[in-house]
Design a protein around this motif. Structure first.
Motif, PDB file in Angstrom:
ATOM      1  N   SER A  17       0.827  -1.208   0.000  1.00  0.00           N
ATOM      2  CA  SER A  17       0.000   0.000   0.000  1.00  0.00           C
ATOM      3  C   SER A  17       0.860   1.256   0.000  1.00  0.00           C
ATOM      4  O   SER A  17       0.533   2.252  -0.668  1.00  0.00           O
ATOM      5  N   SER A  18       1.977   1.220   0.727  1.00  0.00           N
ATOM      6  CA  SER A  18       2.881   2.377   0.743  1.00  0.00           C
ATOM      7  C   SER A  18       3.553   2.568  -0.611  1.00  0.00           C
ATOM      8  O   SER A  18       3.754   3.709  -1.063  1.00  0.00           O
ATOM      9  N   GLU A  47       1.044   4.254  -2.803  1.00  0.00           N
ATOM     10  CA  GLU A  47       0.919   5.673  -2.465  1.00  0.00           C
ATOM     11  C   GLU A  47       2.047   6.484  -3.088  1.00  0.00           C
ATOM     12  O   GLU A  47       1.835   7.604  -3.577  1.00  0.00           O
ATOM     13  N   ARG A  48       3.233   5.937  -3.076  1.00  0.00           N
ATOM     14  CA  ARG A  48       4.369   6.653  -3.651  1.00  0.00           C
ATOM     15  C   ARG A  48       4.217   6.839  -5.158  1.00  0.00           C
ATOM     16  O   ARG A  48       4.648   7.841  -5.723  1.00  0.00           O
ATOM     17  N   GLY A 104       1.211   6.782  -6.786  1.00  0.00           N
ATOM     18  CA  GLY A 104      -0.026   7.489  -7.110  1.00  0.00           C
ATOM     19  C   GLY A 104      -0.814   6.772  -8.185  1.00  0.00           C
ATOM     20  O   GLY A 104      -0.714   5.552  -8.369  1.00  0.00           O
TER      21      GLY A 104
END
Length: 382
Positions: free
Chosen positions: A191-192, A195-196, A198
């Motif tokens: 998930s991280s 997020e990075r 996008g």
């Protein structure tokens, strides 16, 4: 890009008695060859279900690879199902029969009468010789779909696919394989990573994620028409967004400056960097019980950089082999930063390694406390 599907047959697959490793392997190979794999289907040993799914797949995919159900027993129903699904009555293939008899003769065994069943193939089928077992494969056209049927035994299936099927796929489908670039990361969750990156949207590129503990991977699939300039630009943008989480990138046409592009898992990458620097490594383990040393020695050529591994499970071993202070253990306990530091320093001093890693922790299921719950781990690098 041609659509492909996988069909596995057998009660042992649908009931979970065995894992369907055939479909996983075939999907990977088809993707490498340039197909777009859309579905995996598994069906038990039920004739009506098999007939229905064959007809369903027909026309939906350009290619369907099928495994299992070609044996001599009553629950091997693939050939009969194909005959019914595509109005192709079973016909006796004398060459297939000769090959089956020869396989038994090779091992000086008498052939059971039930094996004659394997020589009956759907009318119009292309026989696929099996030099590794008794079950011949076959291929048929089911409407616009090319169906290929192979044995369920993985060793036989893989040999048949590579030798008998791959040479036919390129001329039949005029394949234009794409490419896969893999960003291998450590210490950051899926998930991280997302997020990075996008909302990634780039024509000719497809992004995906995969967890293969202890790492997470970002998969970037490139369409055949993507040129090297666009590849470099997109790869550089992704690598910048992911940052130091990336420990290597695989599949690049040309290396990206400042990033390891040699591929491999974390132990391989670290080993390669140690060897390049002329450095060496040792490890002192407690809770991991030798797993880190095992990861290192599994890397080919690790003797160049890996010196030794010590499993110092008990307090006495930490004192005797690493020189950890008895007073330190008494005051802080074996699972503590201070002890980890002394373990690393002792390991480096005794081994003479450039770098020494120490690990001490509480793996459970017992032994935890309020101050040091299960899962508490200290690592130190000297």
């Amino acid at each position: 890009m041609y659509a492909a599907e996988l069909l596995s047959q057998g009660d042992e697959v649908v009931t979970g008695q065995i894992a369907d490793t055939n479909s996983a392997w075939l999907s990977s190979r088809l993707t490498e060859l340039g197909f777009s794999v859309r579905r995996h289907t598994a069906v038990g040993d039920h004739l009506d279900d098999l007939v229905a799914v064959l007809r369903e797949i027909s026309g939906r995919a350009a290619l369907c690879l099928c495994t299992g159900g070609l044996g001599p027993t009553t629950d091997d129903l693939t050939a009969e199902a194909v005959a019914l699904a595509f109005d192709a009555p079973l016909t006796f293939d004398p060459v297939a029969m000769e090959q089956i008899e020869a396989m038994f003769a090779r091992y000086a065994r008498s052939m059971p009468e039930s094996n004659r069943k394997q020589a009956w193939l759907p009318r119009g089928a292309v026989r696929l010789d099996n030099r590794w077992g008794t079950a011949p494969g076959f291929a048929v056209a089911g409407g616009p779909t090319w169906f290929v049927f192979m044995p369920g035994v993985p060793r036989e299936m893989r040999q048949m696919f590579e030798e008998n099927i791959v040479p036919d796929l390129q001329p039949r489908f005029e394949l234009a394989p794409g490419r896969l670039i893999t960003f291998r990361t450590a210490g950051v969750g899926e998930s991280s990573l997302q997020e990075r990156l996008g909302d990634f949207a780039e024509s000719g590129f497809t992004l995906g994620y995969r967890t293969v503990l202890p790492e997470n991977q970002v998969k970037l699939r490139l369409d055949p028409q993507v040129d090297s300039a666009r590849e470099r630009e997109v790869v550089r943008r992704i690598a910048t967004a992911l940052g130091s989480a990336v420990f290597t990138i695989e599949g690049l046409t040309e290396p990206l400056p400042g990033v390891d592009c040699g591929g491999g898992d974390l132990a391989e990458v670290i080993g390669r960097q140690l060897a390049t620097a002329g450095a060496t490594f040792a490890v002192a383990e407690s809770c991991t019980g030798g797993r880190v040393a095992s990861m290192c020695t599994a890397v080919p050529g690790s003797s160049v950089w890996f010196l030794e591994g010590l499993i110092t499970y008990s307090d006495a071993a930490k004192q005797r082999l690493l020189g950890v202070s008895k007073a330190t253990l008494a005051e802080h306990g074996a699972v503590s930063e201070v002890v980890a530091r002394e373990m690393a320093a002792g390991c480096r001093g005794r081994s003479g390694a450039t770098y020494a890693l120490a690990i001490t922790g509480i793996a459970g299921p017992g032994g935890g406390s309020l101050e040091k719950p299960i899962g508490t781990v200290h690592l130190a690098l000297a």
